[in-house]
Design an enzyme around this catalytic site. Structure first.
Site, short mmCIF file in Angstrom:
data_model
loop_
_atom_site.label_atom_id
_atom_site.label_comp_id
_atom_site.label_asym_id
_atom_site.label_seq_id
_atom_site.Cartn_x
_atom_site.Cartn_y
_atom_site.Cartn_z
N CYS D 158 0.88 -1.35 -0.05
CA CYS D 158 -0.04 -0.01 0.01
C CYS D 158 0.61 1.43 -0.01
O CYS D 158 0.67 2.26 -0.85
CB CYS D 158 -0.89 0.08 1.18
SG CYS D 158 -0.14 -0.38 2.96
N TYR D 159 1.70 1.33 0.78
CA TYR D 159 2.57 2.51 1.10
C TYR D 159 3.55 2.83 -0.31
O TYR D 159 3.53 3.75 -0.88
CB TYR D 159 3.62 2.42 2.05
CG TYR D 159 2.92 3.01 3.55
CD1 TYR D 159 2.86 1.73 4.60
CD2 TYR D 159 2.23 4.21 3.82
CE1 TYR D 159 2.41 2.10 5.68
CE2 TYR D 159 1.68 4.41 5.11
CZ TYR D 159 1.61 3.31 5.99
OH TYR D 159 1.33 3.51 7.18
#
Lengths: 353, 353, 353, 353
Positions: D158-159
């Site tokens: 995600c990041y």
């Protein structure tokens, strides 16, 4: 005999936090609270938390009572403070300004970021209000006041407070090179009482966003405190909470400083630096600050981390933006300037949960 | 000489709020805080808000220090308190129990809703801890303690506190008929420190739900305080906030009482009823309570509304479920029992915003 | 060929939810969206979620395009709808009004709660828009439209929708006596886009409060749907979430109905009642509704509980106040009126977490 | 004929989001969902949003049904995926892994940050799943699959997704020098379903904190995507919202690039770079991304700012961490690998408010 205090702009968020602090202060007596839009209205009508605690009503900004105060705290927007401070000082009132009007030592810088300055002659006299870092200026103001010259304290901004507490001990060691990045996150009280798309619950809830990226007015203030002109890039963000401000600072160390670097040693330096402060806690290695731990209190929690690969020292500071970032810190400054116990009226800790 | 206080179950939410209250209390000195799961751990490690404020560590529940205290506050689940109170009383310690173990006067009722009672002989002696309503019981316990018999105070539950403050003055006037509906909403701290689907942030955030509808254990407690056996239907709800509890009570008035009814007169009755209380505020007509106005404080705000068509008097009470709903009220009870200023350690108001 | 749809008041919260639904609808083509304050501005500028999805701009309320639509959805305040509907019907446009203007069958009742009615002759023709309960009225409107008379649908209010779904099957069984209490909680989108103290993030966050207690305009609407004139006391509350509405209804059963009562049987009655509805879920015994389970979808979850002691049947309904409580339900009504698949454009489920 | 899909670890947050996406996907049919702890339990019992939508129950992780699927999505922790993927590939199943197990091309790097790799021979074959940046790898996997070799896609974290979308077009222009700072903020769903102090509502609500500062496992992944080995310092933060992730990247430009720099030109470069992507929106100059604008959707919003004084280009990316940051992006990858419409099952936009 109690010292008389007044709050200008008492209906705003920082203003009403000042009112609460002064009502609970053992040495100050709240003489007047002013608001242009709410003059004549009872404080408890706008802020029901005061129901049963005080009947005080807002006065108009121009009330004479202010001139009879020992201390007046101004929580009005920039330029509004500038228009009132000279008269109040003239009347012998020590002023604690929560706006930016007297923070920047350099008039040209102020004018580049804000507006024309109407009393630049006061800039030199103004003591910058961030006790753990500019204590000398506050002590000077205290001495002047005791000798008969009312003090003018320019209380530090919220982002600069958390940012500086998190980075000053490292920066002042002369080991940081290049640009310093400051990424901070604040709760919505930081945006003020005015309603708009951004502060409407349905705009802010469940949302994250940056604003004023790289262009926020707190940039020159941070540069001034840290002594890093032209070397700060500052990006504030808004998150869905009421009070709380977390500032994360990335400082790249020089090759030499990085080669010798010990996180434990730096934590010791920070701890020693804040030894005398009852409000700043340097957390143990491995523990990072949480804004909830300081919410509603004048405390600041500071933590460090080390990213060895990129020679980056990470400093993180957590405060309550309305307390240590504004009203409570202003009261802390007043305690110093009036020679009172520095913790007077500021002892209550954050809710533990 | 300071009174010694201990907190059993100090790692839970009500427990740690007790710790904070006692640390700030001018007359009590915190001698021991216990936790079975966190014994030996520093309080500030679990609750960083205490960093720099205290180094105290949790002790084991069975620590002898408790027996040397003047007052012990128990914030452990029901039945756990029952197992400890007799010994503590025996040792001369006044006990302030935040569980339900000694609240219900009738043993059979307690056992129907909770579990077998292991010290029912203490039920009669136990003073119910809701000062504004059961003051007489607390004064009796104070007198007994002064005469050498340690006090046993069963502190009221959170929902019963808000509910009763909102409805007692009307119910006690004998004008309410039939069933009384209580619909309350609480923040998640009310569900306790244990993690599960309901208390996980991702379960509670942005969600509303009812639980224990019509079957919640606080039902008999509310019935006992209001003197309405078998006439309470109670439905609690969970909302996405941390601290705060709002109880909305619908009371149908008798035809006669409704014919004469004046909301202003009822507000006067409520105001008179709570005249002597420094903590309960009856709001003006047209103003309804907000939980935020009392968050972090021992205050309660009460408001009324009248739905004429259906002869329904609506009473609404707002508290902080961990403060007036638990820990702060327990301290208020202790202040009364020990003959101290009733507001000792309880003066700090809610954040105004 | 796609049906043309217009949205009046598309910049408000219900309005923009309508826009999103219509953009995703396979059978409707969005022809115009209007706003008085934002005419000429791109939708995606006010609501960035639409960036890259549509370039549509707001038109002025008086745009002729509306008169060329097959259906116009009005999401403007009461009285504003009344002023536009007659002309639109005249032009052959079927109207789906989200305001209260045509909901109440009785003109006097409308005028007692709202304002003078400027087109009361339309009240009889208006079909009440709560498909699961007033399906017959919608089917009639569909038949009329097919025969050449444009439909006028008065979409149900948010609180009445959740409340009625939770209680109608029981009330319609004729077993409920006396006054029925309705206590509901809503997220802040229910308060609308206008900014004020109540909708400011810092006012709503971490707060619970009741408003309009016993005096809210939705009272007569609920009474009308349930057929209980003068027997509803309704108390709405605000909680700190964006979307979500939970309505808890307490219904006291007659002595006879209570003696025979079986919760399982009542759940069966509810399940059968909603059998044909793709959107209403009756939850199993012991499971109560959570608003998060239906957030962003047109679904409603209904649950029951039985408080035997007081003969109280508790019905709880959870919806998304902007979806099943407003825009999505309006689209559901339009699907019925235009003879489309009832689930067209309404299939997307709530986020599971 | 529908393609058969299975989800391993379907009870976790990313897993259940996958289930929802696949249920709504026109080309995939959900054949099995597995969970070790919840095997045999109905999905709707754990996630009530599915009530009335599907009766599917969790199977055990070792169910044979998985081997009969065309595609299996693995949403289990790192090393758990590694233990299952080889068998599935062997059985002809294309695997879409949401863990880090196959993301890092270099085995030593993976092992330095995670654990010993049990199937390193698959690292070269694995296609990195961030379509807008590594499309070529996904096209290759698609071709291989069409030719008979099941695909192995390592879906981006995600990041790294938000970070790379915000910075890749600038970094790939070769104008960035030195260390790149990445400060990101995520909602609590990013921390997963497990309950602990950090994910308990009362820990996360009204709180901001950083974690894994400078030491987070996503660092090498970001370095790999951007081609900046040893030049990333990454600091994630947790904020009180459920879904949403904002990544703010500070890139210092070379002196020469800075001298020529034009924000408008860079925005054009970004826009052109993402031209072909239906999911990435580059916002206009002066507009910065809001996570709420993409919540619940597979979209990403990207914005830029220029801090001239320090030659810093600021790139900001907003996504829903469970959608574009995990499950929806995995489905997007599967659409590409199976030669389907890239937007299949991914069309639903975010709630506009």
């Amino acid at each position: 005999m109690a010292l008389k205090a007044g709050v200008v702009g008492a209906a705003g968020y920082a203003g009403v936090e000042l009112v609460r602090r002064l009502l609970e202060h053992p040495d100050f007596e709240l003489a007047a609270i002013t608001s242009d839009s709410d003059a004549g209205v009872a404080l408890s009508k706008i802020y029901p938390a005061f129901a049963g605690i005080t009947d005080i009503e807002f006065s108009n900004h121009d009330t004479d009572v202010l001139r009879e105060c020992d201390a007046v705290f101004l929580a009005v927007p920039h330029t509004a403070a500038m228009s009132r401070v000279p008269d109040l000082l003239e009347a012998g009132v020590s002023c604690f300004d929560l706006s930016a009007d007297y923070r920047l030592k350099d008039q040209a810088t102020y004018e580049a970021w804000y507006a024309p300055h109407t009393s630049p002659e006061l800039l030199e006299r103004a003591a910058f209000g961030l006790p753990e870092i500019t204590r000398a200026e506050l002590d000077r103001a205290a001495a002047d006041r005791a000798a008969g010259t009312p003090a003018l304290v320019a209380c530090a901004g919220c982002y600069p407070t958390a940012t500086s507490l998190a980075s000053y001990p490292a920066v002042s060691a002369g080991i940081v090179e290049g640009v310093v990045q400051v990424q901070a996150i604040s709760g919505v009280t930081g945006a003020g009482r005015k309603c708009n798309e951004r502060t409407h619950f349905c705009g802010a809830d469940e949302n994250l966003e940056a604003y004023g990226a790289g262009t926020h007015r707190h940039t020159p203030e941070i540069e001034q405190i840290l002594g890093l002109p032209g070397r700060i890039v500052f990006i504030p963000h808004l998150a869905p909470l009421g009070r709380g401000l977390l500032s994360t600072v990335t400082m790249q160390l020089t090759e030499q400083a990085a080669a010798d670097f010990s996180l434990a040693a730096m934590l010791e330096r920070y701890t020693a630096f804040y030894e005398a402060s009852p409000f700043v806690q340097v957390l143990p290695e491995g523990v990072l600050p949480r804004t909830k731990s300081v919410q509603g209190s004048n405390c600041a929690h500071v933590g460090l981390a080390w990213a060895k690969e990129t020679r980056t020292l990470i400093g993180i500071g957590a405060i309550d933006n309305l307390c240590k970032g504004a009203a409570a810190q202003a009261v802390q400054c007043a305690n110093i300037v009036f020679g009172l116990d520095e913790q007077a009226g500021l002892a209550h800790m954050a809710n533990p949960v």
